[in-house]
Design a protein around this motif. Structure first.
Motif, PDB file in Angstrom:
ATOM      1  N   ASN A 148      -7.266   2.736  -2.942  1.00  8.77           N
ATOM      2  CA  ASN A 148      -8.570   2.539  -2.222  1.00  8.77           C
ATOM      3  C   ASN A 148      -9.055   1.116  -2.600  1.00  8.77           C
ATOM      4  O   ASN A 148      -9.605   0.219  -1.779  1.00  8.77           O
ATOM      5  CB  ASN A 148      -9.625   3.469  -2.389  1.00  8.77           C
ATOM      6  N   HIS A 149      -8.948   0.854  -3.978  1.00  4.57           N
ATOM      7  CA  HIS A 149      -9.256  -0.534  -4.467  1.00  4.57           C
ATOM      8  C   HIS A 149      -8.487  -1.619  -4.006  1.00  4.57           C
ATOM      9  O   HIS A 149      -8.891  -2.700  -3.854  1.00  4.57           O
ATOM     10  CB  HIS A 149      -9.545  -0.309  -5.910  1.00  4.57           C
ATOM     11  N   GLN A 154       1.164   4.090  -3.362  1.00  9.31           N
ATOM     12  CA  GLN A 154       0.635   5.619  -3.082  1.00  9.31           C
ATOM     13  C   GLN A 154       0.872   6.409  -4.584  1.00  9.31           C
ATOM     14  O   GLN A 154       0.061   7.121  -4.689  1.00  9.31           O
ATOM     15  CB  GLN A 154       1.457   6.451  -2.160  1.00  9.31           C
ATOM     16  N   LYS A 182      -7.188  -1.568  -1.140  1.00  4.53           N
ATOM     17  CA  LYS A 182      -7.327  -2.071   0.415  1.00  4.53           C
ATOM     18  C   LYS A 182      -8.684  -2.502   0.094  1.00  4.53           C
ATOM     19  O   LYS A 182      -8.783  -3.523   1.242  1.00  4.53           O
ATOM     20  CB  LYS A 182      -7.621  -0.592   1.120  1.00  4.53           C
ATOM     21  N   GLU A 183      -9.460  -2.291  -0.623  1.00  2.00           N
ATOM     22  CA  GLU A 183     -10.710  -3.202  -0.833  1.00  2.00           C
ATOM     23  C   GLU A 183     -10.481  -4.732  -1.122  1.00  2.00           C
ATOM     24  O   GLU A 183     -10.888  -5.649  -0.223  1.00  2.00           O
ATOM     25  CB  GLU A 183     -11.578  -2.689  -1.846  1.00  2.00           C
ATOM     26  N   LEU A 204       0.916  -1.258   0.135  1.00  4.76           N
ATOM     27  CA  LEU A 204       0.119   0.007   0.065  1.00  4.76           C
ATOM     28  C   LEU A 204       0.838   1.492  -0.072  1.00  4.76           C
ATOM     29  O   LEU A 204       0.540   2.232  -0.649  1.00  4.76           O
ATOM     30  CB  LEU A 204      -0.925  -0.060   1.120  1.00  4.76           C
ATOM     31  N   PRO A 217      -5.028   7.893  -5.074  1.00  4.62           N
ATOM     32  CA  PRO A 217      -5.826   7.580  -4.096  1.00  4.62           C
ATOM     33  C   PRO A 217      -6.964   6.635  -4.478  1.00  4.62           C
ATOM     34  O   PRO A 217      -7.456   5.713  -3.809  1.00  4.62           O
ATOM     35  CB  PRO A 217      -6.657   8.774  -3.415  1.00  4.62           C
ATOM     36  N   ASP A 218      -7.453   6.662  -5.833  1.00  4.84           N
ATOM     37  CA  ASP A 218      -8.470   5.929  -6.102  1.00  4.84           C
ATOM     38  C   ASP A 218      -8.112   4.478  -6.394  1.00  4.84           C
ATOM     39  O   ASP A 218      -8.522   3.423  -5.892  1.00  4.84           O
ATOM     40  CB  ASP A 218      -9.063   6.324  -7.475  1.00  4.84           C
TER      41      ASP A 218
END
Length: 605
Positions: free
Chosen positions: A341-342, A333, A344-345, A329, A337-338
């Protein structure tokens, strides 16, 4: 003698470390409902044969039903495959996957009339159809892909026979898979700590990283002892596969199996030829790296089992799965961010099957379909290699996620050719991140450079070696040369010696390596690892430079799916893969980092 450490059974794996397949189907009954629906609709779509010339509405109706059924078929296929792969010994899911494969063959036979009929439509007719039924324009590229195949698509009857025999054509691959994942009796060997451990593909990879040459040698010899006992059977399964490819290429009027395989992905053969030519041109760099390895390890004789142990005098750094997710993660970076975030999902919602269990399919992959999230299969070990595998497979999954969420179903997948670009771009970003993070830590910098050089060796040099071997055996079979185990052993050992040079001894066992590589059953797939890594080098350079423009172009590439030819998609992203420039650029990076690593190791010698 210490008790052998057995792999856990599937039922003993902690639930958080398994993938959640209830997001595909809540239970097996729901799977059966879709399975039965597809069975019934196969009869319906077969009855539409002979209607495409009737009207634009007839073409639209047939196309809609074709795609709707294919979409549902992909979903049941993925569910059955993942259930089977998590424990290949479970009869219920072996049978389920076998049923789905048979269903897929029936579906292919039932729609085999579609492309031949579509090819009967003239350009004038298609223009009229688009005007009469504007919804057909949503499928224009899909139709155009078929029109490109004129001369290679056969009559309805012949296409039906070929499609119906799909299950038979895949027999070599299926037999190899069962042997390799379930039936081969791997022995118990001794690890670094003197423990008795059962050899497996995953354990083998770990033992080859050992700093103890005796451990490496034993694992190497014991593994190939098993494959050696079955090499004649494995030669037969591989031969069946090669003959399948050559037969189909011949009946479809292609010059070679290579041309047929690449045409299916709209890739010109010069991409493959450029790769082998440029890599062979730079084999001196691999020879130089192998000689450096021999010097650093201070070995009188360097063997093939000595090519994976660390050159920095210690084992690979340990990274737990949780630590690896955190590092991935942080490295990603730069993607914005988009994207993060996916990721992280994916990490937080059980998209990943993490640990190795008994009878689980070996290796790692990302899988899924338009109506599921992407799933990742791992066989986790706490090392740097698995950190890279995690970010690699995450690249595949994010590619799938962006394509399915930005393209209609018919373009929501992407060519195999570009698939490895997304995954290896992530790898290159991780390498840049780690080298920057440890720029003032000489020891860790050496670890990362060592890993990068080994990764380049394995991804560019090794996969091109595989590609050259694959092309050769197809050409030899086409000439009538029997692909006996002895013939394959001798050629593979010769090719291995060419690639790695005089500094390493090409042990007799390495001649058997062809017998355990599942990718040789994938129909000219492996070259894409090498082309993908090289292209990813250019893309990652742009992204890590901090340019928002490069990130935007890259995300647009991920979102493109199959809405254009793969080479055109890559040209828009800034890389022309029909020319050798991107390959030369990759070798420039490799040589630069090899120089850097040599200086660091010479300083301490």
């Amino acid at each position: 003698m210490a008790k052998a450490q057995a792999l856990p059974l599937r039922k003993d794996v902690p639930v958080p470390l398994t993938w959640d397949l209830t997001t595909v189907y809540k239970n097996d009954d729901a799977f059966e409902t879709d399975f039965s629906f597809i069975q019934d609709q196969i009869k319906v779509i077969s009855q539409l044969a002979g209607t495409l010339e009737n009207s634009a509405d007839a073409l639209l109706k047939a196309t809609d039903l074709y795609l709707d059924l294919n979409r549902k078929l992909e979903k049941v296929y993925v569910y059955a495959q993942l259930k089977n792969d998590q424990d290949t010994s479970e009869n219920k899911y072996q049978a389920m996957f076998s049923r789905v494969e048979a269903l897929a063959a029936k579906f292919a036979a039932a729609v085999s009339w579609f492309d031949p009929e579509l090819l009967k439509l003239t350009e004038t007719q298609m223009k009229q159809y688009y005007q009469t039924a504007p919804k057909l324009t949503n499928y224009k590229r899909l139709f155009d892909q078929t029109f490109k195949q004129r001369g290679h698509i056969l009559s309805n009857d012949v296409e039906a026979v070929l499609a119906g025999a799909g299950d038979i054509f895949s027999s070599g691959e299926k037999t190899f898979g069962i042997l390799d994942n379930t039936d081969l009796p791997f022995p118990v060997v001794t690890d670094d700590n003197g423990n008795q451990v059962q050899l497996s593909q995953g354990v083998y990879g770990i033992l080859l990283e050992s700093t103890n040459q005796k451990v490496r040698k034993q694992a190497f010899q014991k593994l190939y002892e098993v494959y050696g006992q079955f090499q004649h059977t494995l030669a037969a399964t591989l031969t069946t596969n090669v003959k399948n490819h050559n037969f189909k290429a011949t009946v479809r009027n292609y010059h070679s199996a290579l041309e047929a395989a690449l045409a299916a992905n709209e890739v010109p053969t010069n991409v493959y030829e450029n790769l082998i030519e440029v890599v062979n041109k730079h084999l001196d760099l691999l020879h130089r790296y192998v000689a450096l390895r021999k010097r650093i390890l201070n070995l009188d004789e360097l063997h093939m089992y000595d090519l994976y142990t660390s050159l920095i005098g210690k084992k690979s750094p340990k990274y737990s799965f949780d630590q690896s997710k955190k590092i991935a993660l942080e490295a990603l970076q730069v993607m914005g961010p988009d994207y993060v975030n996916h990721v992280k999902e994916a990490f937080g919602n059980r998209w990943i099957d993490v640990v190795e269990n008994r009878y689980k399919r070996s290796g790692g992959y990302s899988s899924g379909t338009y109506d599921t999230n992407p799933f990742i299969l791992l066989n986790w070990k706490d090392n740097l290699d698995n950190l890279y595998t995690l970010i690699h497979e995450t690249g595949h999954s994010m590619h799938s996620y962006y394509a399915t969420h930005n393209q209609p179903y018919q373009y929501g997948d992407y060519s195999i050719f570009v698939a490895e670009i997304a995954s290896t771009t992530n790898e290159n970003i991780l390498t840049d991140y780690l080298l920057d993070k440890f720029k003032d830590d000489t020891a860790m910098k050496k670890v990362i450079l060592n890993y990068y050089l080994d990764g380049f060796k394995g991804t560019v040099f090794r996969q091109t070696q595989f590609a050259e071997f694959e092309q050769y055996i197809h050409e030899q079979d086409a000439k009538g040369q029997p692909l006996t185990a002895d013939f394959l052993d001798k050629y593979y050992k010769h090719l291995n010696a060419k690639y790695y040079g005089d500094a390493v001894i090409s042990d007799d066992e390495i001649g058997l390596e062809w017998s355990r590589i599942p990718h040789f059953y994938y129909n000219f797939y492996v070259y894409q690892y090498a082309t993908g890594f090289a292209a990813a080098s250019t893309l990652a350079d742009g992204i890590t430079s901090g340019s928002a423009d490069h990130v935007e172009k890259y995300l647009n590439f991920l979102k493109s799916g199959s809405s254009d030819t793969p080479t055109n998609v890559m040209k828009k992203a800034g890389v022309d893969m029909t020319k050798p420039d991107y390959l030369e650029h990759a070798f420039e990076i490799f040589e630069r980092r090899l120089n850097e690593f040599e200086k660091l190791t010479e300083t301490e010698s």
